[in-house]
Design a protein around this motif. Structure first.
Motif, PDB file in Angstrom:
ATOM      1  N   GLU A 116      48.327 -37.936  32.329  1.00 42.75           N
ATOM      2  CA  GLU A 116      47.622 -37.239  33.403  1.00 42.75           C
ATOM      3  C   GLU A 116      47.667 -38.002  34.725  1.00 42.75           C
ATOM      4  OE1 GLU A 116      43.805 -35.590  33.041  1.00 42.75           O
ATOM      5  OE2 GLU A 116      44.564 -33.875  31.925  1.00 42.75           O
ATOM      6  N   ALA A 117      48.008 -39.290  34.666  1.00 45.77           N
ATOM      7  CA  ALA A 117      47.962 -40.126  35.865  1.00 45.77           C
ATOM      8  C   ALA A 117      48.796 -39.579  37.016  1.00 45.77           C
ATOM      9  CB  ALA A 117      48.410 -41.544  35.522  1.00 45.77           C
ATOM     10  N   GLY A 118      49.938 -39.004  36.706  1.00 48.58           N
ATOM     11  CA  GLY A 118      50.813 -38.527  37.764  1.00 48.58           C
ATOM     12  C   GLY A 118      50.477 -37.161  38.312  1.00 48.58           C
ATOM     13  N   ALA A 119      49.495 -36.482  37.706  1.00 46.92           N
ATOM     14  CA  ALA A 119      49.254 -35.083  38.044  1.00 46.92           C
ATOM     15  C   ALA A 119      48.900 -34.888  39.516  1.00 46.92           C
ATOM     16  CB  ALA A 119      48.141 -34.521  37.155  1.00 46.92           C
ATOM     17  N   PHE A 120      47.860 -35.566  40.000  1.00 43.93           N
ATOM     18  CA  PHE A 120      47.417 -35.331  41.362  1.00 43.93           C
ATOM     19  C   PHE A 120      48.394 -35.881  42.400  1.00 43.93           C
ATOM     20  CE2 PHE A 120      42.578 -34.565  40.694  1.00 43.93           C
ATOM     21  CZ  PHE A 120      42.880 -33.569  39.780  1.00 43.93           C
ATOM     22  N   PRO A 121      48.931 -37.106  42.223  1.00 44.96           N
ATOM     23  CA  PRO A 121      49.929 -37.562  43.199  1.00 44.96           C
ATOM     24  C   PRO A 121      51.159 -36.672  43.275  1.00 44.96           C
ATOM     25  CG  PRO A 121      49.102 -39.413  41.936  1.00 44.96           C
ATOM     26  CD  PRO A 121      48.577 -38.179  41.276  1.00 44.96           C
ATOM     27  N   ILE A 122      51.670 -36.232  42.128  1.00 43.84           N
ATOM     28  CA  ILE A 122      52.867 -35.384  42.142  1.00 43.84           C
ATOM     29  C   ILE A 122      52.536 -34.010  42.712  1.00 43.84           C
ATOM     30  CG2 ILE A 122      54.660 -34.290  40.743  1.00 43.84           C
ATOM     31  CD1 ILE A 122      54.420 -36.654  38.803  1.00 43.84           C
ATOM     32  N   ALA A 123      51.372 -33.468  42.358  1.00 43.83           N
ATOM     33  CA  ALA A 123      50.971 -32.176  42.913  1.00 43.83           C
ATOM     34  C   ALA A 123      50.786 -32.269  44.425  1.00 43.83           C
ATOM     35  CB  ALA A 123      49.686 -31.697  42.244  1.00 43.83           C
ATOM     36  N   THR A 124      50.221 -33.385  44.895  1.00 41.41           N
ATOM     37  CA  THR A 124      50.097 -33.589  46.334  1.00 41.41           C
ATOM     38  C   THR A 124      51.470 -33.624  46.985  1.00 41.41           C
ATOM     39  OG1 THR A 124      48.023 -34.799  46.063  1.00 41.41           O
ATOM     40  CG2 THR A 124      49.230 -35.162  48.111  1.00 41.41           C
ATOM     41  N   ARG A 125      52.399 -34.304  46.336  1.00 46.45           N
ATOM     42  CA  ARG A 125      53.787 -34.345  46.829  1.00 46.45           C
ATOM     43  C   ARG A 125      54.395 -32.941  46.851  1.00 46.45           C
ATOM     44  NH1 ARG A 125      58.246 -34.570  48.771  1.00 46.45           N
ATOM     45  NH2 ARG A 125      59.768 -36.261  48.569  1.00 46.45           N
ATOM     46  N   SER A 126      54.094 -32.137  45.840  1.00 44.15           N
ATOM     47  CA  SER A 126      54.659 -30.783  45.777  1.00 44.15           C
ATOM     48  C   SER A 126      54.167 -29.928  46.932  1.00 44.15           C
ATOM     49  CB  SER A 126      54.303 -30.115  44.437  1.00 44.15           C
ATOM     50  OG  SER A 126      52.946 -29.740  44.383  1.00 44.15           O
ATOM     51  N   LEU A 127      52.911 -30.129  47.352  1.00 43.43           N
ATOM     52  CA  LEU A 127      52.360 -29.344  48.458  1.00 43.43           C
ATOM     53  C   LEU A 127      52.805 -29.869  49.817  1.00 43.43           C
ATOM     54  CD1 LEU A 127      48.690 -28.789  47.220  1.00 43.43           C
ATOM     55  CD2 LEU A 127      50.599 -27.175  47.116  1.00 43.43           C
ATOM     56  N   SER A 128      53.205 -31.147  49.891  1.00 40.36           N
ATOM     57  CA  SER A 128      53.539 -31.747  51.189  1.00 40.36           C
ATOM     58  C   SER A 128      54.720 -31.063  51.855  1.00 40.36           C
ATOM     59  CB  SER A 128      53.827 -33.247  51.021  1.00 40.36           C
ATOM     60  OG  SER A 128      55.044 -33.463  50.323  1.00 40.36           O
TER      61      SER A 128
END
Length: 429
Positions: A116-128
């Motif tokens: 789960e660690a990568g979920a929010f950073p990667i999702a933030t990257r996806s929205l950027s």
């Protein structure tokens, strides 16, 4: 007559709502164990301190792998990276139901946290690369509202499943939900708007003009870790989020037990009332991001648009948590806790919008650093609360996040969302 100009499509909003669903699933999968805790303790005989370690070991794995998770999103793209980690953590959600001892559960929950660690950073990257700057606060608020909604509905759903099928059933069911989401994400999402067949020229142009090279670059970036980690702004942001995550972590892990033990709620009541502060948090997430973006559009002052909303939220939480603890009425106490979580969640969309504001092409890595320190705070909350409750009681456990919220409000005086953490375009890896 001149041809009518085509209106932009809304594929970026489809991407956003799919991300909201991902945030819901992350919190459904992590909160299920806090609601199942009384049943797990009854079967295995775990003490409060043992349960604290089981809660906290997830946060430890989650914190340690934030930066590697963010790097995966920056290096390989959100489409592949997010698909892979959702499959990973869904598998360990199911494996939690197969554990047989404290040791096996600790290992399983640590590996679950890694995923789960990568979920929010990667999702933030996806929205950027998809969301316009004027939509970022609202987008981050809505995604985190999805997280809190997932956390809010989970206790009620888990109690129902436990009463009818036993405590293992919700872990299997929630794992299946995650696997279905991963398959749909890989099919639908694209790392750049230009690669998506459903995006028309008008939306593609609008995104490109707003984001510039962030939206159009096909280069793999070399993350400037030295510059990011030497920035005082980065460390202030991380310290602020440590305070936030410790505070909300108490509600995500120990609050159902608090209601059951300290406020004498039965299991079915516990599920309902444990959900109420988190539902208030959903409103806070949406309101915080929307208010921040609205203020920015009207004033053009990004620094104050982020700062004012976050400070009000933290101060509200700092005041209402002690009022909840001191209340003699269990229902009035839950009401004050609802206001406290509402205040806490006013800050979340703003905090994550700041990572986009200051991070640009490195938003995944910037958010990973912030979230690493946040989840160190969450891990400490999980571990320490077991000891605090055992030796000093629940009242003391809740006074600490009140003080941390006050500190977080002061730290936001030093956070300027209008300052980028780097000055040049990204370099080829």
């Amino acid at each position: 007559m001149a041809p009518t100009k085509a209106k932009p499509t809304f594929v970026r909003h489809y991407v956003l709502w799919l991300t909201v669903l991902a945030y819901m699933i992350t919190y459904m999968d992590r909160v299920v164990i806090s609601t199942a805790a009384p049943s797990i303790q009854e079967e295995f005989g775990f003490s409060e301190i043992t349960m604290g370690w089981i809660f906290g070991i997830f946060q430890l794995g989650y914190a340690l792998f934030q930066i590697p998770g963010g790097w995966l999103g920056d290096r390989f793209g959100p489409r592949r990276a997010l698909t892979g980690i959702v499959v990973w953590w869904s598998a360990f959600t199911a494996f939690t139901a197969m554990t047989w001892s404290a040791g096996s559960m600790l290992v399983c929950r640590f590996l679950f946290g890694m995923g789960e660690a990568g979920a929010f950073p990667i999702a933030t990257r996806s929205l950027s690369r998809w969301m316009l700057p004027s939509e970022r606060g609202w987008a981050q608020g809505v995604t985190h509202a999805g997280a809190r909604l997932g956390a809010a509905i989970t206790p009620v759903a888990v109690v129902y499943l436990i009463l009818h099928f036993g405590w293992r059933a919700p872990f299997f069911i929630f794992a299946l939900v995650g696997l279905l989401w991963a398959a749909f994400w890989f099919w639908f999402y694209r790392d750049r708007p230009a690669e998506h067949d459903m995006v028309n020229d008008a939306e593609r142009t609008m995104i490109a003009e707003a984001l510039g090279t962030v939206a159009t670059s096909t280069q793999k970036v070399a993350v400037p870790w030295g510059r990011l980690l030497s920035s005082p702004l980065m460390w202030t942001l991380a310290a602020m989020y440590f305070c936030y995550a410790y505070s909300i972590g108490l509600f995500l892990t120990w609050f159902p037990k608090y209601l059951h033990t300290a406020r004498s709620f039965e299991l079915a009541e516990m599920g309902l009332y444990a959900s109420m502060p988190l539902m208030a948090g959903v409103l806070g997430d949406i309101a915080g991001g929307w208010i921040s973006d609205h203020y920015f559009k009207r004033s053009g002052n990004l620094k104050m648009a982020r700062r004012l909303v976050a400070m009000v939220g933290f101060l509200l939480a700092a005041i209402t948590i002690p009022l909840a603890v001191m209340s003699d009425s269990p229902l009035v106490s839950v009401g004050w806790f609802c206001l406290a979580v509402f205040g806490l969640e006013l800050t979340v969309g703003v905090s994550w919008a700041v990572t986009l504001d200051i991070g640009g092409n490195y938003a995944g890595s910037v958010s990973a650093v912030m979230n690493t320190f946040g989840n160190i705070g969450g891990a400490i909350a999980s571990f320490a609360t077991g000891y605090i409750v055992t030796y000093a009681g629940y009242d003391t456990a809740f006074y600490l996040p009140s003080a941390l919220c006050l500190i977080a409000a002061l730290l936001f005086l030093k956070i300027d969302a209008s300052k980028r953490l780097y000055g040049e375009e990204p370099k080829r890896a």
